[in-house]
Scaffold this active site. Structure first.
Site, PDB file in Angstrom:
ATOM      1  N   ARG A   1       0.830  -1.214   0.000  1.00 38.33           N
ATOM      2  CA  ARG A   1       0.000   0.000   0.000  1.00 38.33           C
ATOM      3  C   ARG A   1       0.861   1.258   0.000  1.00 38.33           C
ATOM      4  O   ARG A   1       0.468   2.293  -0.576  1.00 38.33           O
ATOM      5  CB  ARG A   1      -0.942  -0.020   1.212  1.00 38.33           C
ATOM      6  CG  ARG A   1      -2.083  -1.059   1.041  1.00 38.33           C
ATOM      7  CD  ARG A   1      -2.715  -1.409   2.379  1.00 38.33           C
ATOM      8  NE  ARG A   1      -3.905  -2.251   2.263  1.00 38.33           N
ATOM      9  CZ  ARG A   1      -3.896  -3.573   2.057  1.00 38.33           C
ATOM     10  NH1 ARG A   1      -2.736  -4.212   1.903  1.00 38.33           N
ATOM     11  NH2 ARG A   1      -5.030  -4.251   1.993  1.00 38.33           N
TER      12      ARG A   1
ATOM     13  N   GLY B   1      -1.179 -11.922  -4.895  1.00 34.72           N
ATOM     14  CA  GLY B   1      -2.595 -11.589  -5.017  1.00 34.72           C
ATOM     15  C   GLY B   1      -2.854 -10.169  -4.560  1.00 34.72           C
ATOM     16  O   GLY B   1      -3.629  -9.430  -5.182  1.00 34.72           O
TER      17      GLY B   1
ATOM     18  N   SER C   1     -12.737  -9.996   2.504  1.00 35.11           N
ATOM     19  CA  SER C   1     -11.490  -9.827   1.749  1.00 35.11           C
ATOM     20  C   SER C   1     -11.033  -8.378   1.755  1.00 35.11           C
ATOM     21  O   SER C   1     -11.684  -7.495   1.173  1.00 35.11           O
ATOM     22  CB  SER C   1     -11.668 -10.286   0.299  1.00 35.11           C
ATOM     23  OG  SER C   1     -10.549  -9.882  -0.457  1.00 35.11           O
TER      24      SER C   1
ATOM     25  N   GLN D   1      -8.455  -7.424   0.217  1.00 39.43           N
ATOM     26  CA  GLN D   1      -7.981  -7.116  -1.138  1.00 39.43           C
ATOM     27  C   GLN D   1      -9.131  -6.571  -1.987  1.00 39.43           C
ATOM     28  O   GLN D   1      -8.960  -5.599  -2.723  1.00 39.43           O
ATOM     29  CB  GLN D   1      -7.381  -8.361  -1.785  1.00 39.43           C
ATOM     30  CG  GLN D   1      -6.072  -8.781  -1.123  1.00 39.43           C
ATOM     31  CD  GLN D   1      -5.527 -10.096  -1.656  1.00 39.43           C
ATOM     32  OE1 GLN D   1      -6.143 -10.741  -2.501  1.00 39.43           O
ATOM     33  NE2 GLN D   1      -4.372 -10.500  -1.151  1.00 39.43           N
TER      34      GLN D   1
ATOM     35  N   ASP E   1      -4.108 -15.378   7.392  1.00 39.71           N
ATOM     36  CA  ASP E   1      -2.846 -15.913   6.856  1.00 39.71           C
ATOM     37  C   ASP E   1      -2.120 -16.818   7.856  1.00 39.71           C
ATOM     38  O   ASP E   1      -1.095 -17.409   7.516  1.00 39.71           O
ATOM     39  CB  ASP E   1      -1.921 -14.755   6.460  1.00 39.71           C
ATOM     40  CG  ASP E   1      -2.442 -14.022   5.231  1.00 39.71           C
ATOM     41  OD1 ASP E   1      -3.206 -14.623   4.448  1.00 39.71           O
ATOM     42  OD2 ASP E   1      -2.076 -12.847   5.049  1.00 39.71           O
TER      43      ASP E   1
ATOM     44  N   LYS F   1      -6.169 -19.089  -1.507  1.00 35.98           N
ATOM     45  CA  LYS F   1      -4.944 -18.313  -1.250  1.00 35.98           C
ATOM     46  C   LYS F   1      -3.868 -18.748  -2.250  1.00 35.98           C
ATOM     47  O   LYS F   1      -4.189 -19.329  -3.284  1.00 35.98           O
ATOM     48  CB  LYS F   1      -4.498 -18.537   0.199  1.00 35.98           C
ATOM     49  CG  LYS F   1      -5.469 -17.992   1.219  1.00 35.98           C
ATOM     50  CD  LYS F   1      -5.562 -16.489   1.143  1.00 35.98           C
ATOM     51  CE  LYS F   1      -6.565 -15.928   2.123  1.00 35.98           C
ATOM     52  NZ  LYS F   1      -6.768 -14.486   1.934  1.00 35.98           N
TER      53      LYS F   1
ATOM     54  N   ARG G   1       3.782 -19.495   2.809  1.00 36.02           N
ATOM     55  CA  ARG G   1       3.390 -19.778   4.197  1.00 36.02           C
ATOM     56  C   ARG G   1       3.292 -21.274   4.464  1.00 36.02           C
ATOM     57  O   ARG G   1       3.508 -21.736   5.592  1.00 36.02           O
ATOM     58  CB  ARG G   1       2.078 -19.082   4.537  1.00 36.02           C
ATOM     59  CG  ARG G   1       2.185 -17.566   4.442  1.00 36.02           C
ATOM     60  CD  ARG G   1       1.057 -16.850   5.165  1.00 36.02           C
ATOM     61  NE  ARG G   1       0.890 -15.505   4.652  1.00 36.02           N
ATOM     62  CZ  ARG G   1       1.691 -14.475   4.916  1.00 36.02           C
ATOM     63  NH1 ARG G   1       2.735 -14.629   5.697  1.00 36.02           N
ATOM     64  NH2 ARG G   1       1.461 -13.288   4.401  1.00 36.02           N
TER      65      ARG G   1
HETATM   66  C1  S3P Z   1      -4.205  -8.994   2.246  1.00 37.48           C
HETATM   67  C2  S3P Z   1      -5.455  -9.520   2.413  1.00 37.48           C
HETATM   68  C3  S3P Z   1      -5.706 -10.949   2.630  1.00 37.48           C
HETATM   69  C4  S3P Z   1      -4.446 -11.708   2.992  1.00 37.48           C
HETATM   70  C5  S3P Z   1      -3.280 -11.297   2.130  1.00 37.48           C
HETATM   71  C6  S3P Z   1      -2.998  -9.824   2.293  1.00 37.48           C
HETATM   72  C7  S3P Z   1      -4.067  -7.533   2.028  1.00 37.48           C
HETATM   73  O1  S3P Z   1      -6.238 -11.517   1.429  1.00 37.48           O
HETATM   74  O2  S3P Z   1      -4.657 -13.094   2.893  1.00 37.48           O
HETATM   75  O3  S3P Z   1      -2.108 -12.020   2.480  1.00 37.48           O
HETATM   76  O4  S3P Z   1      -2.947  -7.009   2.161  1.00 37.48           O
HETATM   77  O5  S3P Z   1      -5.089  -6.890   1.763  1.00 37.48           O
HETATM   78  P1  S3P Z   1      -7.813 -11.549   1.119  1.00 37.48           P
HETATM   79  O6  S3P Z   1      -8.253 -10.191   0.778  1.00 37.48           O
HETATM   80  O7  S3P Z   1      -7.936 -12.495  -0.053  1.00 37.48           O
HETATM   81  O8  S3P Z   1      -8.450 -12.097   2.363  1.00 37.48           O
END
Ligand code: S3P
Length: 449
Positions: free
Chosen positions: A33, A101, A174, A176, A326, A353, A402
């Site tokens: 970010r 991701g 989520s 993300q 996580d 994941k 992980r």
């Molecule tokens: C993250 C959100 C999580 C997490 C990932 C980091 C983030 O994923 O598992 O390692 O930084 O926003 P999800 O949004 O798929 O839950």
């Protein structure tokens, strides 16, 4: 296969007590970010303590491709000269987000409300993960996307020149997805509203506010309602990245299961949306102390001390999932050394994941003599007590950092060594893992050494 290059098979063996200080790297979520928000602001953002893992480096490279100036000043100090909200240039190459991701999903959000096109790809793990959860809400802003079947990468997004603000109920817990919608909302006029039923990590909301955006958060009957006022001018910031609680989880949990251990993990970010594991471990009987609690860079931080503990199995309810999503792989390792069953419910997000983490942990733990039960949304580990886990298996890691680190921690306390097929992906989030654990006394070897 490793994400970059040939697989690196590794083995860990029963270790003498782990002792000393474990300085884990910067938080991965905050690092991504910092680069993205830095790129979307005006002026020079300076970042101290950036995680220099492959995932974050890939995001840095992507921000350069969208026109920001990203500079590595050494020792975790980076700067980003941003292009401002709506200022992204069209990249002239495919954006390769590697294993990440978080990287790809947040960047797709950040570019979708500008009149540019970008094509995204990643490694075999990332290219198998669902992206419809991002492209669906981006379509509401007016962005178009063309991907492979199931909405998977490689995928091209045609950003929209005339974005409309969106109200979006995130269908799964989520951060993300929430973050992608908020980042897209930055360049839409008016108010973009995101509703989440369960609170997920809130770094995007906190950091957007820090960069000068107006973000209003309200808890209502509908859930957590986040309202972003679009088209702000984000101002460059100085950011200190706290150390990553998700990385701290590995030395902390290894200390709990290796007899006689006493490990201090300083300066860990303890944002309540991330600290679920430590509360759960305490409920299991872990000797875990927060020392020197303080606030750094707007995030709560503490030093964690973990000592070997007699643990008992517990029920981990679905309500815990978002704040420790996580950490289930390493929790399931700890659970193998507890007395009784540990039941982890409401964890189906683990299936999408970097790997299907329920399946990966179940198969690897079984290979090491642990009894497992699972269904789509649940993982149950039958604990064998301290010192009671046989080990001796070789565990498949499926390009998942992980999973790799979890099984290496397992082998530090099992009777027989535990091997993994590939430790290469550890570099995505915790490049110093091997040296840091060895410094505490862990015995980890590479097959080719
Ligand atoms: C993250 C959100 C999580 C997490 C990932 C980091 C983030 O994923 O598992 O390692 O930084 O926003 P999800 O949004 O798929 O839950």
């Amino acid at each position: 296969m490793s994400s970059h290059g040939a697989p690196i098979p590794m083995t860990s063996r029963k270790s003498d007590p782990l002792r000393g200080e474990a300085r884990v790297p910067g938080d991965k979520s905050i690092s991504h970010r910092s680069l993205i928000l830095g790129a979307l602001s005006v002026g020079e953002t300076r970042i101290n303590g950036l995680l220099e893992g492959q995932d974050v480096l890939d995001t840095g490279r992507a921000m350069r491709a969208f026109g920001a100036e990203v500079t590595d000043h050494g020792e975790g100090n980076w700067s980003v000269h941003g292009v401002g909200v709506g200022g992204f240039a069209e990249p002239d190459q495919v954006i390769d987000c590697g294993n990440s991701g978080t990287g790809v999903r947040l960047i797709m959000g950040a570019m979708a409300t500008s009149p540019i096109a970008a094509t995204f790809t990643g490694d075999a793990s990332l290219n198998g993960r669902p992206m419809g959860r991002i492209t669906d809400p981006l379509a509401l802003f007016g962005a178009q996307s063309y991907g492979r079947s199931g909405g998977r990468l490689p995928l091209t997004i045609l950003g929209t020149a005339e974005p409309v603000p969106v109200r979006y109920n995130v269908p799964m817990p989520s951060a993300q997805v929430k973050s992608a919608v908020l980042l897209a909302g930055l360049n839409a006029p008016g108010q973009t509203i995101v509703v989440e039923q369960e609170a997920t990590r809130d770094h995007t909301e906190r950091m957007l506010t820090g960069f000068g955006a107006v973000v209003d958060v309200e808890q209502t009957d509908e859930g957590r309602v986040i309202t972003l006022t679009g088209q702000p001018e984000l101002q460059a910031q100085d950011i200190v990245v706290p150390r990553d609680p998700s990385s701290a989880a590995f030395p902390v949990c290894a200390a709990l299961i290796v007899e006689g251990s006493d490990v201090l993990v300083p300066g860990i970010g303890l944002n309540p949306t991330r600290a679920g594991l430590f509360a759960t471990l305490r409920e299991m009987g872990a000797d875990l102390a927060y020392e020197n609690e303080r606030v750094e860079g707007g995030e709560p931080v503490a030093d964690l001390r973990a000592k070997f503990s007699d643990l008992k199995g517990i029920e981990v309810p679905p309500a815990c999932a978002a704040s420790m999503i996580d950490e289930y792989p390493i929790l399931s390792v700890v659970a193998a050394f507890a007395e009784g069953r540990t039941v982890m419910r409401g964890v189906k997000e683990l299936r999408v994941k970097e790997s299907d983490r329920i399946d990966a942990m179940a198969r690897g733990l079984e290979a090491c003599g642990v009894t497992i039960e699972e269904d789509e949304d649940t993982l149950i580990v039958h604990g064998m007590g301290a010192g009671g886990v046989p080990g001796g298996g070789t565990c498949a890691t499926h390009l998942d950092h992980r999973i790799a680190m979890s099984f290496l921690c397992l082998g530090m306390a099992t009777r027989k060594p535990v091997s993994i097929d590939d430790g290469g992906p550890i570099a995505t989030s915790f490049p110093i893992f091997e040296d840091l654990m060895a410094g505490l006394g862990a015995q980890i070897t590479r097959a080719n050494r």
